[in-house]
Design a protein around this motif. Structure first.
Motif, PDB file in Angstrom:
ATOM      1  N   ARG A  47       4.800  10.381   0.629  1.00  0.00           N
ATOM      2  CA  ARG A  47       4.207   9.094   0.271  1.00  0.00           C
ATOM      3  C   ARG A  47       5.159   7.973   0.682  1.00  0.00           C
ATOM      4  O   ARG A  47       6.339   7.982   0.331  1.00  0.00           O
ATOM      5  CB  ARG A  47       3.948   9.070  -1.232  1.00  0.00           C
ATOM      6  CG  ARG A  47       3.466   7.759  -1.744  1.00  0.00           C
ATOM      7  CD  ARG A  47       2.701   7.930  -3.027  1.00  0.00           C
ATOM      8  NE  ARG A  47       1.419   8.571  -2.792  1.00  0.00           N
ATOM      9  CZ  ARG A  47       0.374   8.476  -3.651  1.00  0.00           C
ATOM     10  NH1 ARG A  47       0.493   7.805  -4.783  1.00  0.00           N
ATOM     11  NH2 ARG A  47      -0.759   9.072  -3.373  1.00  0.00           N
ATOM     12  N   GLN A  98      -6.649  -0.278   3.473  1.00  0.00           N
ATOM     13  CA  GLN A  98      -6.382   0.165   2.108  1.00  0.00           C
ATOM     14  C   GLN A  98      -7.613   0.869   1.526  1.00  0.00           C
ATOM     15  O   GLN A  98      -7.511   1.895   0.867  1.00  0.00           O
ATOM     16  CB  GLN A  98      -6.012  -1.044   1.269  1.00  0.00           C
ATOM     17  CG  GLN A  98      -5.197  -0.692   0.048  1.00  0.00           C
ATOM     18  CD  GLN A  98      -4.706  -1.929  -0.669  1.00  0.00           C
ATOM     19  OE1 GLN A  98      -5.376  -2.441  -1.544  1.00  0.00           O
ATOM     20  NE2 GLN A  98      -3.559  -2.436  -0.255  1.00  0.00           N
ATOM     21  N   GLU A  99      -8.751   0.287   1.823  1.00  0.00           N
ATOM     22  CA  GLU A  99      -9.990   0.857   1.317  1.00  0.00           C
ATOM     23  C   GLU A  99     -10.225   2.259   1.888  1.00  0.00           C
ATOM     24  O   GLU A  99     -10.603   3.185   1.181  1.00  0.00           O
ATOM     25  CB  GLU A  99     -11.147  -0.061   1.721  1.00  0.00           C
ATOM     26  CG  GLU A  99     -12.289  -0.079   0.735  1.00  0.00           C
ATOM     27  CD  GLU A  99     -13.428  -0.924   1.272  1.00  0.00           C
ATOM     28  OE1 GLU A  99     -13.201  -2.139   1.490  1.00  0.00           O
ATOM     29  OE2 GLU A  99     -14.509  -0.366   1.509  1.00  0.00           O
ATOM     30  N   THR A 105       0.841  -1.180   0.000  1.00  0.00           N
ATOM     31  CA  THR A 105       0.000   0.000   0.000  1.00  0.00           C
ATOM     32  C   THR A 105       0.884   1.241   0.000  1.00  0.00           C
ATOM     33  O   THR A 105       1.906   1.253   0.666  1.00  0.00           O
ATOM     34  CB  THR A 105      -0.875   0.040   1.281  1.00  0.00           C
ATOM     35  OG1 THR A 105      -1.397  -1.263   1.509  1.00  0.00           O
ATOM     36  CG2 THR A 105      -2.000   1.043   1.147  1.00  0.00           C
ATOM     37  N   GLU A 135      -8.050   4.705   0.163  1.00  0.00           N
ATOM     38  CA  GLU A 135      -8.533   5.046  -1.169  1.00  0.00           C
ATOM     39  C   GLU A 135      -9.709   6.015  -1.075  1.00  0.00           C
ATOM     40  O   GLU A 135      -9.773   6.999  -1.810  1.00  0.00           O
ATOM     41  CB  GLU A 135      -8.922   3.775  -1.935  1.00  0.00           C
ATOM     42  CG  GLU A 135      -7.692   3.076  -2.518  1.00  0.00           C
ATOM     43  CD  GLU A 135      -7.963   1.655  -2.980  1.00  0.00           C
ATOM     44  OE1 GLU A 135      -9.134   1.311  -3.224  1.00  0.00           O
ATOM     45  OE2 GLU A 135      -6.980   0.885  -3.077  1.00  0.00           O
ATOM     46  N   ARG A 136     -10.586   5.734  -0.132  1.00  0.00           N
ATOM     47  CA  ARG A 136     -11.738   6.618   0.022  1.00  0.00           C
ATOM     48  C   ARG A 136     -11.320   8.023   0.452  1.00  0.00           C
ATOM     49  O   ARG A 136     -11.824   9.012  -0.016  1.00  0.00           O
ATOM     50  CB  ARG A 136     -12.744   6.030   1.026  1.00  0.00           C
ATOM     51  CG  ARG A 136     -14.152   5.989   0.451  1.00  0.00           C
ATOM     52  CD  ARG A 136     -15.134   5.431   1.461  1.00  0.00           C
ATOM     53  NE  ARG A 136     -14.914   4.001   1.720  1.00  0.00           N
ATOM     54  CZ  ARG A 136     -15.177   3.429   2.893  1.00  0.00           C
ATOM     55  NH1 ARG A 136     -15.626   4.130   3.899  1.00  0.00           N
ATOM     56  NH2 ARG A 136     -14.995   2.130   3.030  1.00  0.00           N
ATOM     57  N   GLY A 192      -4.110   7.393  -0.139  1.00  0.00           N
ATOM     58  CA  GLY A 192      -3.324   6.171  -0.364  1.00  0.00           C
ATOM     59  C   GLY A 192      -4.066   5.199  -1.235  1.00  0.00           C
ATOM     60  O   GLY A 192      -5.223   5.427  -1.595  1.00  0.00           O
ATOM     61  N   ALA A 193      -3.390   4.138  -1.618  1.00  0.00           N
ATOM     62  CA  ALA A 193      -3.991   3.127  -2.479  1.00  0.00           C
ATOM     63  C   ALA A 193      -3.129   1.879  -2.497  1.00  0.00           C
ATOM     64  O   ALA A 193      -1.948   1.928  -2.150  1.00  0.00           O
ATOM     65  CB  ALA A 193      -4.134   3.670  -3.899  1.00  0.00           C
ATOM     66  N   GLY A 194      -3.773   0.775  -2.905  1.00  0.00           N
ATOM     67  CA  GLY A 194      -3.018  -0.457  -3.095  1.00  0.00           C
ATOM     68  C   GLY A 194      -2.005  -0.268  -4.201  1.00  0.00           C
ATOM     69  O   GLY A 194      -2.231   0.491  -5.139  1.00  0.00           O
ATOM     70  N   LYS A 195      -0.878  -0.923  -4.062  1.00  0.00           N
ATOM     71  CA  LYS A 195       0.183  -0.663  -5.033  1.00  0.00           C
ATOM     72  C   LYS A 195       1.075  -1.910  -5.162  1.00  0.00           C
ATOM     73  O   LYS A 195       1.427  -2.536  -4.174  1.00  0.00           O
ATOM     74  CB  LYS A 195       1.011   0.513  -4.530  1.00  0.00           C
ATOM     75  CG  LYS A 195       2.280   0.766  -5.280  1.00  0.00           C
ATOM     76  CD  LYS A 195       2.028   1.609  -6.524  1.00  0.00           C
ATOM     77  CE  LYS A 195       3.338   1.890  -7.241  1.00  0.00           C
ATOM     78  NZ  LYS A 195       3.123   2.640  -8.480  1.00  0.00           N
ATOM     79  N   ALA A 239      -8.548   9.329  -0.197  1.00  0.00           N
ATOM     80  CA  ALA A 239      -7.600   9.866  -1.169  1.00  0.00           C
ATOM     81  C   ALA A 239      -6.223  10.136  -0.566  1.00  0.00           C
ATOM     82  O   ALA A 239      -5.559  11.107  -0.920  1.00  0.00           O
ATOM     83  CB  ALA A 239      -8.142  11.106  -1.860  1.00  0.00           C
TER      84      ALA A 239
END
Length: 860
Positions: free
Chosen positions: A271, A429-430, A237, A433-434, A438-441, A436
């Motif tokens: 990040r 992770q979710e 992530t 994403e919601r 971070g995100a899966g990577k 904004a």
RNA sequence: GCGAGAGUGGCGGAAUUGGCAGACGCACCAGACUUAGGAUCUGGCGGGGUAACCCAUGAGGGUUCGAGUCCCUCCUUUCGCACCA
């Protein structure tokens, strides 16, 4: 003694004779057209660099491939067995510097010399498809492919930190750096330099390169593992920590849930990449790589910090150059800045640390000392807090930190407490994403392939720099961009082509204005990434190859070479194949169905090398013992996948064996010739016990060798089996001399012996084939004669020796009919004298009979 | 540290599915032929024992009627990876 001349095996006489004869028959080893109707077999050995001398590793490699090719020809396949020259590369330039010979001349004369050596070894190549990668009719297609890749965005330029070998005076791909040193110059440390370079976007295929490995079940697991490690996929992530630029009051207010300013605006972010986002509540600091962009902005205002960071950079550079990045002693400095954990708003210090790499992930991590060994070590050293947020599922008292297992549940993680690590990873992770932040990577260790080389002896990169239009492709109809022949090779840095004005100055294909050619050349691994496709249609002047012909021959059925190419050449080749497929040139996803990694040739406990002074020259071997003996020894001394210990006496032993075959065959050739045209079955001429015994041995030998060619490839035991057969025939010399064995049987024995020998010792086989009077009609060449077929009836023993064990110990052996049932075998065993005396007065509790194998008695 | 392979006579190696350990070759020993042998042929060749037999596949344990082969622990060695977050 004079008449013994006929009876003396003299390879020095036989081998040149056949060489000359084969040279006049170019069809002999040529592949047939696609339409021939036979099943195809593409067997390939890795093409050599034309250094000027074959070494024993080559001989071994080619002996394996040649045996296989010859076997497949005899089995009726349409075989493609080509050879070529990996002819670009630095040694030619070094030689030019040393002897004042132009690289092209030096290379071509080396090729001629090595080709002569190959011919002397009797290797069966289709020279009509011979490739020389340094010639324009080959490398123009490198340029053609480069342009296609440029058009698809797979070839691009960027400025980056590159590996620079001071010895080569050029950059190296990551794959060409071994333990921090140049792959060609052991002991020469590779430096890091910032340069604008051409790259191939191999990372675009990272996932497919990885997935494809699972399907390559004809490849050694070792090679697949090495490629997997090299690609280095890791799933995780990316999370943004916010740079804390607020005063302490504001932070305090926000921690109490009071919004002090609008969410998500322009706050600077850091990040980080993590595979363990579930541990994020345990993050007690953020660690930046010394060369992270943000660090520069921190140090701009603090010369003191800058000095410290420079120190860290220096440590990292040293470690990188020494190749033991793993052993670097962890050092770090606090920046005095803070970052906000987006999940809980906690404020953690930002540090710069020398164990964080700028070129992996985001160049920044969150440090979770309680659940990561490296972070733990660092935190302990600098007294940073350690917060446990995972505990084992079945809570044990006194968990030893760091606890790095993912078998656990979250604690001290607010609303996520109690979740398993995997569940938490998904949910967190979710949330990221919601929100904004971070995100899966998925991150790969694999980097794009740097292909620029500041050297002369390579493929010119077909690009033009126009003052007006910028980067412009060389149009296809202007290919090839030919390497200038007149060039002075010097040791100055920079691209040698840049010093050839006639080459550099050109006109822009777009605007016709003045322009400069790109002066970098391509990495030589480009040449070998697709050469095996060119073999299928080597003289095509309009395309790299005809897709229809390539489709017929691909994938390669068997590729043979040293394991040292497990990563470099074999990963580039797979990448190139995928690119060609996406260009619509081919339909296969992978170039090679089966890969065979042969072992090294060792002498006196070390790899043969000039520096060790333990090199054995193939020419010497051929001169002393003949090519057949040299080749056969290289197959006999060890199974082909293991290292081979070269022993001079062993070659002499094989040579003696070949002499024995020679004398035996020549002696009984007249009988064999008399036996032509009759079938030597059990029925004909009532063969004596000796005939049957020898035929049986023959058919067992055929079966064994045929089976080995089908997959196991233990050619050492194949040669041993042929030796056994010859020993048996020779042991029956008296019976043969007395005429007790019928002529048809003698013929079958000798004829088959020669056929079995043909893949391993082609010269001797060809000569004896003629001697036996078999070189007639369709089977004029032993190479085109069909491989012998084992008759299972003849191969079967009619009596077997069955070992008898009592309580697991071998007691005796009983002879029974081969088809005896368990009852009969048991009876025979119990009737045996030794068995009786050992069982007398005791009870036989259990009898185990394995028909055809053994009898085992349990006695009390 | 992690992963993969290997470890069997004096040496290279064989034993393909758990079934006679050491095939085949080298080296060595003895003999034959020979003016001669670095040619050729015959025989021997893991260790112990006169022998019957006993012991032996890196070490130790286990499973099995039976283990070089399967399982566990450890040792040695080769190769690959190794702060990859």
């Amino acid at each position: 003694m004079a008449e013994d001349k006929e009876l003396r095996y003299d390879p020095a006489a036989i081998e040149p004779k056949w060489q000359a004869r084969w040279a006049t028959d170019p069809k002999l080893y040529a592949a047939e057209p696609v339409s021939c109707g036979k099943p195809k077999y593409y067997v390939l050995e890795m093409l050599p660099y034309p250094s000027g001398q074959l070494h024993m590793g080559h001989v071994r490699n080619y002996a394996i491939g040649d045996a296989l090719a010859r076997h497949m020809w005899m089995r009726g396949y349409n075989v493609l067995h080509p050879m070529g020259w990996d002819a670009f590369g630095l040694p030619a330039e070094n030689a030019a510097l040393k002897n004042n010979t132009p690289p092209r001349e030096w290379t071509l004369s080396n090729i001629a010399a090595m080709k002569r050596q190959m011919e002397r070894l009797g290797l069966g190549y289709d020279w009509a498809t011979e490739l020389t990668t340094c010639l324009p009719d080959y490398y123009r297609w490198n340029q053609w492919f480069f342009l296609r890749m440029y058009e698809k965005g797979l070839a691009y330029r960027k400025k980056s930190k590159v590996n620079w070998c001071p010895e080569c005076a050029t950059v190296l791909a990551n794959e060409q750096v071994v333990d921090g040193c140049c792959w060609r110059h052991e002991g020469t440390l590779v430096e890091q330099r910032d340069l604008v370079q051409w790259f191939f976007r191999i990372t675009a295929y990272a996932q497919e390169l990885l997935d494809g490995l699972d399907k390559l079940d004809g490849w050694p697991e070792k090679v697949r593992t090495m490629q997997r490690n090299w690609i280095g996929r890791s799933e995780g992530t990316e999370v943004d920590f916010f740079l804390d630029e607020e005063g302490d009051e504001e932070t305090e207010a926000r921690e109490q849930g009071i919004e002090t300013r609008e969410q998500g605006t322009d706050r600077q972010r850091i990040r980080v990449f993590t595979t363990r986002v579930d541990t994020i509540f345990g993050a007690t600091s953020v660690q930046l790589a010394p060369e992270h962009a943000l660090v520069a902005s921190f140090t701009a205002t603090s010369p003191e910090l800058k000095a410290q960071v420079d120190e860290l950079i220096e440590q990292q550079k040293k470690a990188r150059e020494a190749g033991d990045l793993g052993a670097i002693e962890k050092h770090g400095v606090p920046t005095g800045r803070f970052a906000i954990n987006p999940y809980n708003g906690r404020r953690v210090p930002i540090w710069v640390a020398n164990y964080i790499l700028a070129d992996y992930g985001t160049g920044a991590i969150m440090s979770v000392p309680a659940h990561d060994e490296r972070d733990f070590e660092f935190a302990t050293k600098y007294g940073l807090p350690i917060a446990q947020v995972i505990q084992p599922e079945a809570p044990v008292l006194g968990v030893v930190l760091p606890f790095v297992s993912e078998d656990g549940v979250l604690v001290n993680s607010g609303e996520y407490d109690g979740l398993s690590c995997t569940e938490a990873q998904e949910q967190l992770q979710e949330i990221a994403e919601r929100g904004a932040f971070g995100a899966g990577k998925v991150t790969f260790r694999l980097k794009d392939w740097g292909v620029s080389r500041q050297r002369y002896w390579g493929t010119p990169i077909p690009m033009i720099h126009c003052e007006r239009d910028g980067l412009v492709q060389v149009p296809d109809n202007q290919l090839p961009v030919v390497l200038p022949a007149q060039i002075e090779i010097t040791q100055q840095g920079g691209s040698p082509l840049g010093r050839v004005p006639e080459f550099v100055h050109t006109t822009c294909p777009r605007c016709g204005g003045p322009a400069r050619r790109e002066t970098d050349t391509m990495d030589t691994f480009v040449d070998s990434s697709w050469y095996f496709y060119r073999y299928t249609d080597a003289r095509n002047a309009n395309a790299p190859f005809d897709p229809k012909i390539a489709q017929y021959w691909f994938p390669i059925d068997q590729y043979i070479g040293g394991v040292e190419h497990a990563i470099l050449h074999l990963i580039y080749s797979r990448f190139w194949t995928m690119v060609m497929r996406d260009l619509g040139l081919i339909v296969n996803d992978e170039p090679v169905r089966r890969l065979f990694a042969q072992g090294m040739v060792i002498k006196d406990g070390a790899k043969m090398s000039k520096s060790k002074g333990n090199v054995v020259s193939p020419d010497d071997m051929v001169a002393r013992h003949g090519a057949d003996a040299a080749r056969m020894y290289s197959l006999f001394a060890a199974p082909p996948d293991r290292d081979l210990d070269w022993q001079e006496d062993g070659v002499a032993g094989v040579s003696r064996f070949l002499s024995r075959v020679w004398r035996l065959t020549v002696k009984y050739a007249p009988v064999a010739r008399a036996g032509r045209g009759q079938q030597p079955t059990r029925q004909t001429g009532a063969p004596s016990g000796t005939s049957l015994r020898l035929l049986r041995k023959l058919h067992q030998t055929i079966a064994k060798i045929t089976l080995d060619f089908e997959g196991r490839w233990h050619f050492n035991t194949c040669v041993a089996a042929i030796m056994e057969l010859v020993n048996d025939i020779q042991a029956a010399d008296a019976q043969l001399a007395a005429g007790e064995v019928g002529a048809p049987v003698v013929r079958e024995l000798l004829r088959s012996l020669v056929l079995l020998l043909a893949p391993f010792a082609p010269y001797l086989a060809a000569e004896l084939w003629e001697e036996l009077g078999e070189a007639q009609g369709e089977y004029r060449s032993v190479l085109r004669a069909p491989w012998p077929v084992s008759d299972p009836e003849l191969a079967k023993e009619d009596e077997l020796e069955i070992p008898v064990q009592i309580n697991g110990k071998l007691v005796t052996v009983v002879r029974v009919a081969a088809d005896a049932g368990p009852k009969a075998i048991e009876a025979a065993a119990l009737a045996d004298g030794k068995v009786q005396s050992r069982t007398a007065g005791r009870t036989v509790v259990k009898v185990i009979v394995v028909p055809g194998k053994l009898v085992s008695l349990v006695v009390k």
